[in-house]
Design an enzyme around this catalytic site. Structure first.
Site, PDB file in Angstrom:
ATOM      1  N   LYS A   1     -24.456  37.363 -57.984  1.00 45.64           N
ATOM      2  CA  LYS A   1     -25.491  37.997 -58.793  1.00 45.64           C
ATOM      3  C   LYS A   1     -24.918  38.227 -60.187  1.00 45.64           C
ATOM      4  O   LYS A   1     -23.723  38.547 -60.320  1.00 45.64           O
ATOM      5  CB  LYS A   1     -25.863  39.329 -58.126  1.00 45.64           C
ATOM      6  CG  LYS A   1     -27.061  40.054 -58.695  1.00 45.64           C
ATOM      7  CD  LYS A   1     -27.328  41.304 -57.845  1.00 45.64           C
ATOM      8  CE  LYS A   1     -28.515  42.098 -58.305  1.00 45.64           C
ATOM      9  NZ  LYS A   1     -28.769  43.273 -57.431  1.00 45.64           N
TER      10      LYS A   1
ATOM     11  N   SER B   1     -33.483  43.515 -55.930  1.00 46.19           N
ATOM     12  CA  SER B   1     -33.192  42.844 -57.178  1.00 46.19           C
ATOM     13  C   SER B   1     -32.304  41.606 -57.032  1.00 46.19           C
ATOM     14  O   SER B   1     -32.253  40.792 -57.960  1.00 46.19           O
ATOM     15  CB  SER B   1     -32.515  43.825 -58.131  1.00 46.19           C
ATOM     16  OG  SER B   1     -31.271  44.251 -57.607  1.00 46.19           O
TER      17      SER B   1
ATOM     18  N   SER C   1     -31.568  46.265 -52.515  1.00 48.75           N
ATOM     19  CA  SER C   1     -31.546  45.051 -53.338  1.00 48.75           C
ATOM     20  C   SER C   1     -30.841  43.843 -52.728  1.00 48.75           C
ATOM     21  O   SER C   1     -30.941  42.745 -53.258  1.00 48.75           O
ATOM     22  CB  SER C   1     -30.917  45.361 -54.696  1.00 48.75           C
ATOM     23  OG  SER C   1     -31.874  45.984 -55.521  1.00 48.75           O
TER      24      SER C   1
END
Lengths: 484, 481
Positions: free
Chosen positions: B71, B146, B170
């Site tokens: 990420k 996310s 997330s």
């Protein structure tokens, strides 16, 4: 009727703790390096970086807390103080909000009264808390903007907050002197206001004597010496008194001291004050300090100024005031004791340091630690006085030469032939010459005018170029010229 | 099998046998990205040239020659890291996050940076300044957020495995939406050093993988105490793969009644209940439990997380790095930089966080939030006295449509209703695929099952998840791209 006012003063002192590395990273905390030389992702506050507490910082803070008679918090917790400024890389300062490392202590301050009489006053210490220092903005010589040096960002600070127990600017000055002495004895800080390792903000209000409620306080910042703190407070007390007397209300505000104009001016009012949005620092887990650790630190505390002051009086027979002066500055006290180690007479040493040596140092704006005359050399000079090798008068001429040349007293005495004349034959011949040349004084003395003896001794001293032992001359003259 | 379809486990074997294959694996992934990522936009950048072909001396490195995607909120030395935000565009960190360092030491290639909601603020991967990521099962749907980019990359086989971060769900919610495995470890299990902070007391990095086994392999690499992170735990790391392939006989599983109440999509409910039956059949004992304070979890989260976020994001001020809106006046420079640099959701959270920490409101919001957080933690402590695991849905619904919830932040926040409490309590939780939602018209959408355990008992999760996975093999189904 005229109202009498008193001032109520509290001080906030920021002390840089002397550690090798910064409070939350391994960067050097040294002063005077190339801009941004001592930085890393942590003290630059780069995204993703996290703080880790430097244990040494906590130890030094506990030391100070104990020396200031504080209660040491069982739990160590940090908080974030949020505000925006370019010198603050994370836009928050890691500080301690509701659980300072030390609280509820006191400091005994010596207040100098008339004729050097010292009286003690106990000043409460509200709290002492740890925090990280910010960087420094550089404006000079830079067009179109400013630069930031983050070397100082993350240097450990201890903020020591006093109770509003101080009543005059002089007391505030004296508090700072006493506090600095303790910090120096603990060897936790350089306490150098010019380098910023000690900074002081003052809160001051006035009220009519007899009133117990506090007046509206004003905070003053930007003082760069203890004397400046005293001057700024004196100015502020005068300003506030004048304002109140003319019916104005004091506004709660922060004011800055302007040294060159010797006045304070408003920086921001209470309404413009920041809301720092304190909250617990989630990156540092609160932890307990073992009571054994506190005990160990307590046992390791060095002799503090007050104890040394008492010791100087009892061990060396110094007066209350002399012992105070010598111990109020650690390095001065160390210098004194180094002289004693070199077998110099304590009282003579105390006098010589306070009158002659400090005068020379002050004139040259030299700190005692940088004195060109080292303790062993001053001791050497004092020993020469003690064993009658030189007179006090000559010694006073020798010291500036030592100061200048960094030579030892013995060397100077040898080179300049300043050894005191104790040869009776030489002295008697000199006395005879003086008696022959000063018939008037001789007859005065014989007639009982004792002051004539002084004159004649002086003449013999002149004859011997100051090298005669005055005591011996006195004896010789008295013998030769008995009063009739 | 095509190389890009490999799991970590399979890739380990391939590379071990023929080290040269590491280069081919990278080429296969690069080609795959070229084929499918223009539809999905799971990546914000990738570097096919990063590979270091394994040397013989590296034979012990568990991820030797294996590309791992991360990420874009984990800092990578000399490689841009942006957190999906315009304000960090061009920011090239001078250091590696601890997890990145550990991956590299294990022989992995940091292959790509995955898209995410801006600063991890979101549940749909729509708030990124690079535009939304799409769900590989249905490109009209969101991949969740996310860590939506990481989950979509793993699901679409453009990554062998990935790392995500989880502050309120997330990792798990996008894993659930994309039909992959996602683990949020115990708070303190994995170092946060180098993870751009959102909610510092909640954030945790974890694996997003094709299989439970891969999650164990990856957690083995990234877990452990880090001197650079005071919140990381100095607790020994077990070999998580040792929990795989075991049975679940005698394992006690709690089913919180609050997780099966109003608001739960019927298809999700059915699939989760089928999973319970599977686990029962495998020998686990299931009992109903209650987490009464869970109903406050979302509210508490949106006080605590935003408060921390508002402070954490203060540093993006245009002074040192990232975007700066030049202005001769400092105040205006701050205002303009932050106005231009932050997206709407980031601004919303900064405002909320600033408000709850403000003088006069702190006690009513932040302090109260902390107190309720403690009650939520105690809920779990109590339940875990009786059970080994807690099981429930990961998300109340399968993936929703792109744009469906963007105008309704509250509805968006509620999509994390089942995941948030694990962050508030600091406990480990995993989402694993448990079937598909089918309406007969649109392509089927994956559904996730959530397993939670006591702090530092990720092993128990692996044991149950592995047994369930082997019994169901949902991972064999792949989206048609």
């Amino acid at each position: 009727m005229n109202t009498q006012y008193e001032s109520v003063i509290g001080l906030e002192v920021h002390v840089q703790l002397k550690t090798k590395s910064k409070i939350f990273c391994a960067c050097s905390a040294a002063f005077g390096c190339e801009a941004n030389e001592n930085t890393c992702p942590v003290c630059l506050g780069l995204p993703g970086s996290l703080p880790v507490l430097n244990e040494k910082v906590l130890e030094l803070a506990i030391k100070v807390g104990l020396a200031l008679n504080c209660r040491i918090s069982e739990r160590i917790k940090f908080d974030r103080k949020n505000y925006f400024y370019p010198d603050l890389p994370k836009a928050y300062q890691i500080s301690q909000y509701d659980m300072p490392v030390a609280s509820k202590g006191f400091l005994v301050v010596e207040i100098k009264g008339d004729g050097g009489v010292l009286t003690e006053k106990r000043i409460g210490i509200t709290r002492a808390h740890l925090e990280e220092d910010a960087g420094k903005l550089l404006h000079e010589g830079i067009k179109d903007g400013s630069w930031v040096d983050y070397n100082r960002a993350g240097v450990p600070l201890l903020e020591i907050v006093s109770e509003p127990d101080l009543r005059t600017p002089e007391e505030a000055f004296q508090y700072l002197v006493s506090l600095k002495a303790i910090l120096q004895y603990l060897e936790v800080s350089d306490c150098n206001m010019e380098e910023g390792s000690l900074r002081c903000d003052a809160n001051v209000s006035i009220r009519s004597i007899g009133e117990t409620k506090l007046g509206t306080k004003v905070e003053i910042k930007n003082m760069n010496s203890f004397r400046a703190v005293q001057k700024a407070l004196a100015y502020e007390v005068k300003r506030q008194t004048k304002a109140v007397e003319s019916g104005e209300k004091i506004i709660q505000e922060t004011r800055l001291w302007n040294e060159s104009k010797s006045e304070t001016f408003s920086m921001r009012s209470k309404e413009q004050a920041h809301d720092y949005r304190y909250f617990p620092e989630p990156d540092l887990v609160p932890f307990s300090v073992a009571s054994e650790k506190i005990e160990t630190i307590k046992k390791s505390l060095p002799e503090l100024p007050k104890a040394r002051w008492d010791r100087f009086k009892t061990r060396y027979g110094l007066s209350d005031y002399d012992a105070y002066v010598l111990t109020s500055d650690k390095i001065l006290g160390d210098y004194f004791e180094a002289c004693i180690q070199e077998k110099a007479d304590p009282k003579l040493t105390s006098n010589w340091i306070q009158s002659e040596l400090l005068a020379l140092l002050n004139a040259g704006k030299i700190a005692i630690g940088d004195s060109p005359v080292k303790a062993k050399d001053l001791a050497g000079l004092i020993r020469l006085i003690g064993n009658n090798t030189v007179s006090g008068k000559i010694a006073k001429e020798i010291l500036p030469m030592m100061f200048e040349t960094r030579k030892s007293a013995e060397t100077i005495v040898k080179e300049k032939g300043l050894v005191q004349v104790t040869d009776l034959k030489v002295l008697e011949e000199a006395a005879d010459r003086v008696i022959r040349a000063n018939a008037k004084s001789v007859s005065d003395l014989k007639a009982g005018k004792k002051q004539a003896l002084g004159f004649l001794v002086g003449q013999v001293m002149k004859e011997t170029k100051g090298k005669a032992n005055p005591k011996l001359i006195n004896e010789i003259l008295t013998q030769k010229l008995p009063i009739q | 099998m095509e190389l890009f379809r490999l799991t970590i486990k399979q890739a380990q074997e391939v590379v071990r046998k023929t080290p040269k294959q590491a280069g081919e694996l990278l080429q296969a992934l690069t080609k795959r990205i070229g084929q499918v990522d223009s539809k999905l936009k799971a990546y914000v950048r990738f570097n096919p040239n990063h590979i270091q072909l394994p040397k013989r001396s590296d034979q012990n490195a568990p991820l030797l020659g294996i590309p791992i995607s991360v990420k874009d909120n984990m800092v990578t030395q000399d490689w841009e890291t942006t957190c999906g935000s315009k304000i960090l565009k061009g920011f090239v960190p001078p250091y590696d996050a601890t997890v990145i360092k550990k991956l590299k030491e294990a022989g992995a290639t940091i292959f790509g940076k995955c898209n995410m909601d801006e600063f991890a603020f979101g549940s749909s991967c729509e708030t990124s300044c690079f535009g939304p990521t799409r769900n590989p099962w249905n490109v009209d749907c969101v991949p969740g957020g996310s860590s939506g980019g990481s989950a979509a990359a793993v699901a679409s086989d453009t990554a062998i495995a990935a790392l995500g971060s989880d502050t309120g769900g997330s990792i798990r919610q996008p894993a659930s939406f994309c039909g992959v495995v996602g683990l949020k470890p115990t708070y303190g299990r994995v170092s946060r050093y180098g993870l751009v902070a959102f909610g510092s007391s909640l954030d945790q990095i974890g694996p997003i993988t094709k299989t439970v086994e891969d999650a164990a392999i990856l957690l083995n690499v990234i877990a452990g105490h880090d001197e650079c992170d005071s919140t990381s735990a100095d607790i020994p790391v077990p070999d998580y793969t040792s929990f795989l392939g075991k049975n679940v006989k005698g394992l006690k599983i709690g089913l919180p009644k609050e997780y099966f109440a109003e608001g739960l999509n019927p298809q999700v409910e059915r699939k989760v209940k089928e999973a319970i039956t599977v686990l029962r059949d495998l020998g686990a004992g299931c009992v109903e439990v209650s987490l009464p304070y869970m109903k406050y979890a979302v509210a508490v989260y949106y006080v605590v997380a935003v408060a921390e976020a508002s402070s954490n994001l203060g540093r993006f001020d245009g002074v040192q790095y990232g975007l700066r809106a030049e202005n001769s006046n400092l105040r205006d420079m701050y205002f303009e930089t932050r106005n231009q640099g932050f997206g709407a959701e980031a601004k919303r959270r900064i405002l909320l966080g600033t408000f709850v920490l403000s003088a006069g409101y702190y006690d009513a919001y932040y302090l109260k939030g902390l107190k309720v957080r403690t009650l939520i933690k105690q809920d779990f402590d109590r339940v875990f006295e009786k059970v080994d695991l807690i099981l429930g849905p990961t998300s109340p619904t399968p993936a929703f449509k792109v744009g469906e919830l963007t105008s309704d932040p509250l509805a968006m926040y509620l999509s994390d209703i089942y995941t948030i409490s694990a962050n508030l309590a600091g406990i480990p939780a995993m989402s694993i695929p448990c079937g598909f939602s089918r309406d007969g018209v649109t392509p089927p959408l994956p559904i996730g099952l959530q397993l939670m355990a006591k702090p530092f008992e990720e092993g128990t999760i692996f044991r149950a998840a592995s047994a369930y996975e082997q019994a169901t093999k949902w991972y064999e189904q792949k989206p048609k791209l």
